[in-house]
Every structure is written in structure tokens, then in C-alpha cells.
Design a protein around this motif. Sequence first.
Motif, mmCIF file in Angstrom:
data_model
loop_
_atom_site.group_PDB
_atom_site.id
_atom_site.type_symbol
_atom_site.label_atom_id
_atom_site.label_comp_id
_atom_site.label_asym_id
_atom_site.label_seq_id
_atom_site.Cartn_x
_atom_site.Cartn_y
_atom_site.Cartn_z
ATOM 1 N N PHE A 175 17.821 11.860 6.109
ATOM 2 C CA PHE A 175 16.415 12.264 6.110
ATOM 3 C C PHE A 175 16.285 13.740 6.482
ATOM 4 N N ALA A 176 17.116 14.195 7.430
ATOM 5 C CA ALA A 176 17.065 15.596 7.857
ATOM 6 C C ALA A 176 17.462 16.535 6.715
ATOM 7 N N ARG A 177 18.344 16.079 5.844
ATOM 8 C CA ARG A 177 18.789 16.906 4.725
ATOM 9 C C ARG A 177 17.785 16.921 3.572
ATOM 10 N N SER A 178 16.901 15.950 3.533
ATOM 11 C CA SER A 178 15.931 15.871 2.445
ATOM 12 C C SER A 178 14.821 16.900 2.655
ATOM 13 N N GLN A 179 14.172 17.276 1.570
ATOM 14 C CA GLN A 179 13.116 18.272 1.628
ATOM 15 C C GLN A 179 11.746 17.604 1.620
ATOM 16 N N THR A 180 10.821 18.188 2.364
ATOM 17 C CA THR A 180 9.459 17.672 2.393
ATOM 18 C C THR A 180 8.781 17.952 1.057
ATOM 19 N N THR A 181 8.211 16.920 0.460
ATOM 20 C CA THR A 181 7.522 17.072 -0.811
ATOM 21 C C THR A 181 6.031 17.270 -0.580
ATOM 22 N N VAL A 182 5.338 17.708 -1.640
ATOM 23 C CA VAL A 182 3.894 17.882 -1.542
ATOM 24 C C VAL A 182 3.223 16.534 -1.264
ATOM 25 N N SER A 183 3.687 15.487 -1.951
ATOM 26 C CA SER A 183 3.094 14.165 -1.736
ATOM 27 C C SER A 183 3.353 13.685 -0.315
ATOM 28 N N GLY A 184 4.540 14.006 0.231
ATOM 29 C CA GLY A 184 4.840 13.625 1.607
ATOM 30 C C GLY A 184 3.933 14.331 2.591
ATOM 31 N N ALA A 185 3.684 15.617 2.340
ATOM 32 C CA ALA A 185 2.800 16.385 3.220
ATOM 33 C C ALA A 185 1.371 15.840 3.167
ATOM 34 N N PHE A 186 0.909 15.492 1.964
ATOM 35 C CA PHE A 186 -0.432 14.931 1.844
ATOM 36 C C PHE A 186 -0.517 13.554 2.489
ATOM 37 N N GLN A 187 0.586 12.796 2.446
ATOM 38 C CA GLN A 187 0.590 11.482 3.085
ATOM 39 C C GLN A 187 0.411 11.624 4.590
ATOM 40 N N VAL A 188 1.081 12.606 5.171
ATOM 41 C CA VAL A 188 0.936 12.866 6.605
ATOM 42 C C VAL A 188 -0.509 13.226 6.927
ATOM 43 N N MET A 189 -1.117 14.034 6.074
ATOM 44 C CA MET A 189 -2.506 14.437 6.299
ATOM 45 C C MET A 189 -3.445 13.237 6.166
ATOM 46 N N GLU A 190 -3.195 12.368 5.190
ATOM 47 C CA GLU A 190 -4.038 11.193 5.019
ATOM 48 C C GLU A 190 -3.926 10.246 6.218
ATOM 49 N N ASN A 191 -2.700 10.115 6.738
ATOM 50 C CA ASN A 191 -2.522 9.288 7.937
ATOM 51 C C ASN A 191 -3.327 9.860 9.101
ATOM 52 N N SER A 192 -3.284 11.183 9.244
ATOM 53 C CA SER A 192 -4.032 11.840 10.317
ATOM 54 C C SER A 192 -5.531 11.633 10.140
ATOM 55 N N ALA A 193 -5.984 11.729 8.893
ATOM 56 C CA ALA A 193 -7.412 11.544 8.620
ATOM 57 C C ALA A 193 -7.828 10.113 8.928
ATOM 58 N N ALA A 194 -6.968 9.138 8.609
ATOM 59 C CA ALA A 194 -7.287 7.735 8.898
ATOM 60 C C ALA A 194 -7.445 7.526 10.395
ATOM 61 N N LYS A 195 -6.527 8.084 11.167
ATOM 62 C CA LYS A 195 -6.613 7.935 12.624
ATOM 63 C C LYS A 195 -7.824 8.682 13.167
ATOM 64 N N PHE A 196 -8.062 9.868 12.671
ATOM 65 C CA PHE A 196 -9.178 10.677 13.170
ATOM 66 C C PHE A 196 -10.515 9.979 12.945
ATOM 67 N N PHE A 197 -10.786 9.608 11.691
ATOM 68 C CA PHE A 197 -12.078 8.992 11.390
ATOM 69 C C PHE A 197 -12.171 7.572 11.958
ATOM 70 N N GLY A 198 -11.022 6.876 12.034
ATOM 71 C CA GLY A 198 -11.025 5.534 12.602
ATOM 72 C C GLY A 198 -11.345 5.534 14.078
ATOM 73 N N THR A 199 -10.732 6.428 14.845
ATOM 74 C CA THR A 199 -10.990 6.502 16.277
ATOM 75 C C THR A 199 -12.378 7.101 16.536
ATOM 76 N N LEU A 200 -12.833 7.973 15.660
ATOM 77 C CA LEU A 200 -14.174 8.529 15.799
ATOM 78 C C LEU A 200 -15.212 7.422 15.648
ATOM 79 N N ASP A 201 -14.977 6.542 14.676
ATOM 80 C CA ASP A 201 -15.893 5.428 14.460
ATOM 81 C C ASP A 201 -15.862 4.455 15.618
ATOM 82 N N GLU A 202 -14.675 4.217 16.185
ATOM 83 C CA GLU A 202 -14.561 3.321 17.336
ATOM 84 C C GLU A 202 -15.306 3.866 18.551
#
Length: 278
Positions: free
Chosen positions: A247-274
Amino acid sequence: MHETRESGFFYARRKSMASRSLGTLTLDLIARIGGFQQGMDQAARSTQRSMGQVARHAESASASVAGSFKTIAGAAAAFFSAQQVVEYSQTWVGVQNRIKQVSETFDEFSRQSSAVFSIAQNSQSSLEATAELYQRIAASSGQLGATQEKVAQVTQNISKAMSASGVSAEAAQGALVQLGQAFASGVLRGQELNSVLEQAPGLAQAIADGLGVARESLRSMGEAGKLTSKEVFSAILSQTRSIDDAFARSQTTVSGAFQVMENSAAKFFGTLDETLGI
């Protein structure tokens, strides 16, 4: 004619400035999401120390969240649609509900929730698929003879191996779901095994290496019912270091970076709603 060209020039200039402003707002939103998450994590850890402090922390957290929301409201509106916000919030609720099914106490739920989110971020994997995989493995932890720490480690190993294989996000999510079903059934074979072999070659190789067999032998072993969930679990756990290296040798892809951002958005808006019921 001259006036038309001049008007077009100023329109294009204003449009360009608006695009730059949107980009600035987007970057600001991403940065603030990260800062907000840290604040929420700290508040959660503090509430675990003493239930008597819950009211004070909740009041402080609510004030902080409200201020943060007002600050980034413009950027959020520019970047996310109302439907996206609702979907992110629902995603977080679904993830939390899955973890609650394998948690007996609030402390367990808090630790497992943090672990699942960290696994998804560290491996650049779908938060929903990661939570489903974790839930299915944790539900079988008794027959696997595994602790919560080992369940989390194997879940992370699987997610990292998927990402290192370079498959698409959709294929990786599908393979994670299929593998979760295999752990629930107690044996890896049939459609679940085919999904791993075809969509997650890196994970298939890790399982083969952990079992001490050739990767080509996995299909026949699956047909014979020899790939039990306990053996697969132990094999994946034994390959932690090699999976981390790949995994350390693999390169971060654009889709991987967006996935991380989507996960962050899910947690952000989910906890905000809670917190605020927005």
C-alpha cells in the motif's frame, strides 16, 4: 460592435473570478472539515472520561458547531447540493447503525466507530463498504476467536489490499461487500471468491501467501470448502506487513482522494445533524 466585445470581455472576466472564488471556497471547506473532525473527536474522548461532564461538553460543542457551520455555510452551499448533504448524513447514520449492531457498550461503540472511520480514510476506501465489512467480521469474531483489535486490523488489511490493487472504487466496494458476506457465511467460495480473485488480485495473493499456497490453488480450495472464514482471517492477519508495504508503494489516485473527501463530508454532515438536528 465594440461595446458587445467589451461586454463579453467583462463577462468572461467575472466568470473567471467566480471560478477562482469557488475553488478557494472548496479548498477552505476541505480544510475546515478536517479541523471540525478533530474538534469532534476531542469532544467525544472528553465525554468518555466522565458522564457528569456531558452537559457542559454538549453545550460547548453545539456552540462550536453552530459557529463553524455559519462560517462555512457559503462554501458548503457552493460545493454541495442539498440532496448531497442529505445523502452524506444518511450515509453516516447507516454506518453508525451497523457499528451499533456489534457494540455492547457506549465505549465499544465509540472506539469501533473511530476505528472504522480511520480505516476507511487510511485505505482510501468507501466508508459504507468498510463499515459493512467490519460489521460482518465483528459479528463472527466469536467463531474466529478474534479480538476487536484483530478485527480492525484485518478490516484495514483487506481495505488496503483492495486499494493497492488499483481497481476502481466501484469494483473495490463490490469486492468488500462480497468478502463481508463470505465471513458471515463462514466460508469463501463461489461468487464471493470469484469477486476477490477478479477484482482484488492483491488481496487474493495475500490470502494465498498467508496459506502458503499458489494463488491459482485458491479456486479449487474454495470449491472444496477449504477456505473457511477462520483460515482466511488468519491468513490476511499474517500478511499485515507485506500489505502495508504494498500500500505504501502504491500511488494515491484522484478517485481515492475524492473518496477520502466524501468520507469526511459524511462524518461532518452526519455529526452536524446529530448535534443540531439540521
